[in-house]
Design a protein around this motif. Structure first.
Motif, short mmCIF file in Angstrom:
data_model
loop_
_atom_site.label_atom_id
_atom_site.label_comp_id
_atom_site.label_asym_id
_atom_site.label_seq_id
_atom_site.Cartn_x
_atom_site.Cartn_y
_atom_site.Cartn_z
N SER A 2 0.84 -1.19 0.00
CA SER A 2 0.00 0.00 0.00
C SER A 2 0.88 1.23 0.00
O SER A 2 1.89 1.30 0.68
N GLY A 3 0.46 2.24 -0.79
CA GLY A 3 1.22 3.47 -0.88
C GLY A 3 2.16 3.52 -2.05
O GLY A 3 2.63 4.58 -2.42
N CYS A 4 2.48 2.36 -2.66
CA CYS A 4 3.37 2.37 -3.82
C CYS A 4 2.57 2.69 -5.08
O CYS A 4 1.35 2.79 -5.05
N PHE A 5 3.28 2.85 -6.20
CA PHE A 5 2.64 3.21 -7.45
C PHE A 5 2.88 2.14 -8.50
O PHE A 5 3.87 1.39 -8.42
N LYS A 30 -2.02 4.72 -7.86
CA LYS A 30 -1.54 4.51 -6.51
C LYS A 30 -2.23 3.29 -5.90
O LYS A 30 -3.45 3.19 -5.92
N GLY A 42 -6.97 0.54 -5.96
CA GLY A 42 -6.11 1.65 -6.33
C GLY A 42 -6.85 2.96 -6.42
O GLY A 42 -8.09 3.02 -6.35
N ARG A 44 -6.80 6.76 -8.67
CA ARG A 44 -6.31 7.52 -9.83
C ARG A 44 -7.21 8.72 -10.06
O ARG A 44 -8.42 8.58 -10.15
N THR A 62 8.83 5.50 -6.02
CA THR A 62 7.58 5.98 -5.47
C THR A 62 7.40 7.44 -5.82
O THR A 62 8.17 8.03 -6.57
N ALA A 63 6.36 8.08 -5.23
CA ALA A 63 5.95 9.40 -5.69
C ALA A 63 6.99 10.48 -5.40
O ALA A 63 7.15 11.42 -6.17
#
Length: 473
Positions: A2-5, A30, A42, A44, A62-63
């Motif tokens: 969770s939190g990754c892209f 995401k 996710g 978007r 990541t972001a």
């Protein structure tokens, strides 16, 4: 996870699912929640929903730079390497040039050792759909895990325990691909809080006599067709009930017109006449009851059954076409795999000939064989990619259709329940109206008075009050 892209590899239409996330190829998503069942949640552009994990590639970066792993900042991946994520959140790396797979993060520095996976047994299969990571590697991984299964396999990415040694291998065939049974056992349910059709009808069911097998979807379809037949028989039952009411009403009306005892007089005569009239009124009540049964119970049953029949036929053809397409894609993968093996053997043979005797002709043959081998590898990758697209479509449509069958089954049962309640309501109304036809009869019977009848008759029919007396002398 969770939190990754991740980046979408293929377009996905989320409209086919109640909580699906729509996107086009090449969009950044995401990951909010990554379940090991093959579906991820996710976000978007402010929209949130679920999508198949095989449609995306996990981005290692990541972001923001503050969220990058230390090794990413210090040593970025070489250009030909890609990072993927197993359903349990463990990273593994794939060389897009030679398909080499490794646990350890490749370094751009030359000479950095890596721990390769000796065979592509990386990810478990989920309901015939290979979850997580790149779709290209999933079919190869799942298939080769059976074909190349050794007596003691290395631990697969993301697994919580090493694969145990099996004296007798047990496999199961799902959607024309064979998987080890352990891979199926480890799958998580798509709807764990419900006994949903979309979770329990993926494998084929063997005939009790062992003469063949039937697909899980066909089992579902037969269940629905049986429900359709039951609804038809219920409609026939109501039709027979209507006939009884019509015949009963006809006989009551006929009986009310018989002139027997029509000359009865007085208060009893009035009650008798009202009783005969009540039969005609009751006949009318039963005719109305039979008419309402036909329009409000029998006809809806038959109409729903016809629409249900059309839906079942459409679902059957649609899933059969998808399955046929999937089998064809899988056959193409196997053909391309064999072609690649043949080309590799040819290249190896030419290389051995070169070692024995160096010549320009053999060098040219080696180059030619190498080109053919490379082309065969490319063909295999294309076939695998096409298969995975068909496999993803198959999984998506099976889940959608099985949930639609589930909804239709609930709708059918609820529809029958409501109309049978209507039957009982109409029956109670009929009893109430029949009671109203009998109330005047009851009232007149309570008023029957033989003394009063005698008084009235005497007054109307008397001939004189003078009677004979004795004569006196």
């Amino acid at each position: 996870m969770s939190g990754c892209f991740c980046k979408s590899l293929y377009p996905f239409s989320g409209e086919q699912h109640q909580q699906g996330l729509s996107f086009q190829a090449g969009e950044i998503i995401k990951v909010v929640q990554a379940l090991p069942g093959g579906w991820w949640e996710g976000e978007r552009d402010g929209e949130r929903g679920w999508f198949p994990s095989s449609y995306v590639q996990v981005l290692e970066r990541t972001a923001s730079l503050s969220q990058l792993p230390i090794e990413d900042l210090r040593d970025p991946l070489p250009p030909q390497w890609r990072c993927y994520m197993s359903p349990q959140g463990r990273r593994y790396y794939v060389n897009t040039v030679n398909n080499e797979t490794t646990w350890e993060r490749p370094s751009s520095a030359p000479g950095t050792p890596k721990t390769p996976l000796r065979h592509k047994n990386s990810l478990p299969a989920v309901n015939g759909f290979h979850s997580g990571g790149s779709p290209l590697h999933h079919v190869e991984n799942s298939h080769n895990s059976v074909v190349r299964k050794s007596s003691m396999e290395p631990q697969s990415p993301g697994s919580t325990s090493p694969t145990r040694k099996q004296n007798k291998e047990t496999t199961v065939t799902i959607n024309c691909v064979t998987f080890p049974s352990l891979a199926v056992v480890e799958q998580q349910l798509l709807k764990p809080d419900e006994w949903s059709y979309c979770d329990y009808f993926w494998a084929d069911k063997k005939d009790p006599q062992g003469n063949g097998s039937i697909s899980g979807f066909e089992v579902l379809l037969q269940k629905q067709l049986k429900g359709k037949q039951m609804q038809k028989e219920m409609a026939e039952f109501i039709r027979e009930r209507i006939k009884i009411e019509e015949e009963y009403a006809k006989n009551l009306s006929k009986l009310s017109q018989i002139p027997l005892a029509s000359q009865e007089e007085g208060t009893l005569g009035e009650a008798w006449a009202q009783l005969k009239k009540s039969l005609a009124d009751e006949a009318e009540v039963h005719l109305k009851f039979s008419s309402k049964l036909q329009s409000e119970v029998e006809k809806p049953f038959l109409t729903f059954r016809e629409n249900f029949k059309k839906d079942m036929k459409r679902f059957d053809h649609h899933i059969a076409d998808l399955r046929k397409h999937l089998v064809g894609r899988y056959a193409a993968v196997e053909k391309a795999r064999k072609a690649l093996a043949d080309r590799q053997k040819e290249l190896e043979l030419k290389t051995q000939q070169l070692e024995i005797k160096l010549s320009n002709k053999i060098e040219e043959d080696i180059k030619k064989a190498r080109r053919k081998s490379t082309q065969a590898g490319d063909d295999l990758m294309k076939c695998v990619d096409l298969y995975n697209q068909s496999q993803s479509k198959w999984f998506e449509e099976i889940v959608t259709t099985s949930l639609e069958l589930e909804r239709l089954e609930v709708e059918r049962v609820e529809m029958i329940r409501q109309h049978l309640c209507q039957y009982t309501t109409l029956r109670h109304e009929t009893d109430m109206f029949n009671q109203s036809t009998m109330e005047p009869v009851d009232q007149l019977l309570q008023c029957v008075d033989p003394a009063k009848d005698r008084e009235l008759w005497v007054k109307e029919n008397k001939t004189g009050e003078i009677r004979p007396v004795d004569i006196e002398i």
